[in-house]
Design a protein around this motif. Structure first.
Motif, short mmCIF file in Angstrom:
data_model
loop_
_atom_site.label_atom_id
_atom_site.label_comp_id
_atom_site.label_asym_id
_atom_site.label_seq_id
_atom_site.Cartn_x
_atom_site.Cartn_y
_atom_site.Cartn_z
N THR A 1 40.43 34.65 37.38
CA THR A 1 40.69 36.00 36.87
C THR A 1 39.79 37.03 37.55
OG1 THR A 1 41.41 35.12 34.73
CG2 THR A 1 40.74 37.42 34.79
N SER A 2 38.58 36.62 37.90
CA SER A 2 37.66 37.54 38.57
C SER A 2 38.04 37.79 40.03
CB SER A 2 36.23 36.99 38.52
OG SER A 2 36.05 35.91 39.42
N LEU A 3 38.88 36.91 40.59
CA LEU A 3 39.21 37.00 42.01
C LEU A 3 40.61 37.53 42.28
CD1 LEU A 3 37.70 33.58 43.14
CD2 LEU A 3 36.74 35.85 43.58
N THR A 4 41.52 37.38 41.33
CA THR A 4 42.90 37.79 41.57
C THR A 4 43.59 38.11 40.26
OG1 THR A 4 45.04 37.13 42.55
CG2 THR A 4 43.72 35.39 41.53
N ASP B 1 42.73 29.52 57.76
CA ASP B 1 43.53 30.42 58.58
C ASP B 1 44.74 30.96 57.83
OD1 ASP B 1 44.61 27.71 58.71
OD2 ASP B 1 46.08 28.56 60.12
N ALA B 2 45.14 30.25 56.76
CA ALA B 2 46.36 30.62 56.05
C ALA B 2 46.14 30.94 54.58
CB ALA B 2 47.39 29.50 56.16
N TYR B 3 44.96 30.57 54.04
CA TYR B 3 44.70 30.75 52.61
C TYR B 3 43.31 31.34 52.40
CZ TYR B 3 48.67 27.62 52.09
OH TYR B 3 49.91 27.06 52.17
N THR B 4 43.17 32.05 51.31
CA THR B 4 41.86 32.41 50.80
C THR B 4 41.40 31.23 49.96
OG1 THR B 4 42.37 34.78 50.77
CG2 THR B 4 40.54 34.03 49.39
N LEU C 1 28.45 30.50 37.07
CA LEU C 1 29.14 29.72 38.09
C LEU C 1 28.88 30.27 39.48
CD1 LEU C 1 32.71 29.21 36.53
CD2 LEU C 1 30.72 27.70 36.35
N TYR C 2 28.56 29.38 40.39
CA TYR C 2 28.46 29.72 41.81
C TYR C 2 29.77 29.37 42.49
CZ TYR C 2 27.17 29.28 46.75
OH TYR C 2 27.13 29.40 48.12
N HIS C 3 30.24 30.27 43.39
CA HIS C 3 31.48 29.97 44.10
C HIS C 3 31.40 30.50 45.53
CE1 HIS C 3 32.12 34.05 42.46
NE2 HIS C 3 32.90 34.26 43.51
N GLU C 4 32.28 29.96 46.37
CA GLU C 4 32.37 30.35 47.77
C GLU C 4 33.82 30.67 48.11
OE1 GLU C 4 28.62 27.62 49.36
OE2 GLU C 4 30.65 27.21 50.12
N VAL C 5 34.00 31.64 48.99
CA VAL C 5 35.34 32.08 49.40
C VAL C 5 35.37 32.15 50.93
CG1 VAL C 5 37.11 33.86 49.20
CG2 VAL C 5 35.50 33.48 47.30
N ASP D 1 38.33 26.52 31.14
CA ASP D 1 38.04 27.93 30.88
C ASP D 1 37.22 28.53 32.03
OD1 ASP D 1 39.39 27.75 28.50
OD2 ASP D 1 37.58 27.68 27.24
N ASP D 2 36.28 27.75 32.57
CA ASP D 2 35.48 28.25 33.69
C ASP D 2 36.37 28.62 34.87
OD1 ASP D 2 33.17 27.84 32.25
OD2 ASP D 2 32.57 26.02 33.31
N VAL D 3 37.32 27.73 35.20
CA VAL D 3 38.23 28.01 36.31
C VAL D 3 39.09 29.23 36.00
CG1 VAL D 3 40.13 27.11 37.72
CG2 VAL D 3 38.24 25.61 37.07
N HIS D 4 39.54 29.34 34.78
CA HIS D 4 40.33 30.51 34.37
C HIS D 4 39.54 31.80 34.60
CE1 HIS D 4 42.71 33.28 31.98
NE2 HIS D 4 41.67 33.49 31.19
N HIS D 5 38.29 31.82 34.14
CA HIS D 5 37.47 33.02 34.32
C HIS D 5 37.22 33.30 35.80
CE1 HIS D 5 36.77 33.76 30.11
NE2 HIS D 5 36.27 32.55 29.92
#
Length: 281
Positions: free
Chosen positions: A90-93, A52-55, A19-23, A83-87
């Motif tokens: 979990t990797s971020l928080t 400005d208020a959220y990650t 999965l590719y993601h951006e923050v 499951d992808d979103v769960h993983h």
């Protein structure tokens, strides 16, 4: 408030895909689950209003753009997407997160809330494409509509399929009002490829989903049904949102725009979303 936030990107190996993601931004984590063919870039204008208020986390659903499945021929399910979103979360928080799910993103959020209790503290579910929420006869009719879109796409191509998708979801292509100064995203070859995945694979996942609506009220996630002010009350996605609200004993929150208000009205949409998230307590 619009803010130019530093972009951080990453990839994550999950079972069956990468999965590719951006923050962007800082503050409490908010994941946006995109609609349709939307990848991590689809809601850039909305993200700018929230960073400005959220990650703010966006990602390419498996099979779209830079998120590659290990076996492209293996059918995908909404459970896989959840499951992808769960993983990813979990990797971020290590804390429960908030999620805005739009259309298919909302359907994935509902599955996530039931399948992984405690992963989300709030899910704003904007017009989920979840036939299982509907009475049997209505559900069957709309499932047939989605399968008919697949057949139309295979026989006549994307232009014809998009007309039918717009009809099913109550999108009037002749009246796409939007906030001023927005630059519409072009229909690039990558978006065309993503539409192919969305129609051929994700429509099948939607129709084959086994969501149990009765599991939603007690799942432990605060679920906020949402609708666009311009979405007609009789169309499929609005009916799903209304039925979700009935199931939860609440009324849908009304957002600016229609089914795609997150892209056509990012400033107004962000303002309403902030209010919804602030009302958590």
């Amino acid at each position: 408030m619009s803010v130019t936030a530093t972009l951080r990107t990453g990839t994550l190996a999950v079972p069956g895909a990468r999965l590719y993601h951006e923050v962007r931004g800082s503050g409490p984590l908010l994941l946006i689950g995109q609609s349709g063919e939307g990848d991590a870039h689809r809601t850039t204008d909305l993200v700018e209003q929230l960073a400005d208020a959220y990650t703010v986390v966006t990602y390419d659903r498996r099979g779209l753009s830079r998120s590659t499945p290990t076996d492209p021929e293996r059918p995908v399910t909404l459970a896989d997407h959840a499951d992808d979103v769960h993983h990813l979360l979990t990797s971020l928080t290590d804390r429960p997160a908030a999620m805005l799910g739009c259309s298919l993103g909302a359907s994935i959020g509902l599955r996530l809330a039931v399948r992984h209790p405690g992963r989300l503290h709030t899910l704003v579910a904007h017009e989920p494409v979840s036939p299982r929420l509907l009475p049997t006869a209505e559900r069957t009719r709309h499932e047939r509509e989605l399968l008919d879109v697949q057949k139309r796409y295979a026989a006549r191509g994307l232009t014809e399929a998009m007309r039918e998708i717009a009809r099913v979801l109550g999108i009037d292509p002749t009246c796409q009002e939007a906030e001023p100064d927005l630059t519409p995203q072009p229909l690039t070859p990558q978006r065309v490829a993503n539409f192919d995945t969305f129609i051929r694979r994700d429509f099948t996942a939607i129709v084959g989903d086994d969501l149990r609506p009765e599991d939603l009220p007690g799942c432990g996630t605060r679920i906020v049904p949402a609708v666009g002010v311009r979405t007609a009350p009789e169309v499929f996605d609005r009916r799903c949102a209304d039925r979700l609200a009935e199931l939860l004993g609440t009324t849908p929150v009304v957002f600016p725009g229609g089914h795609n208000g997150n892209t056509t009205h990012p400033r107004g949409y962000a303002a309403t979303l902030r209010e919804v998230l602030a009302a958590r307590d």
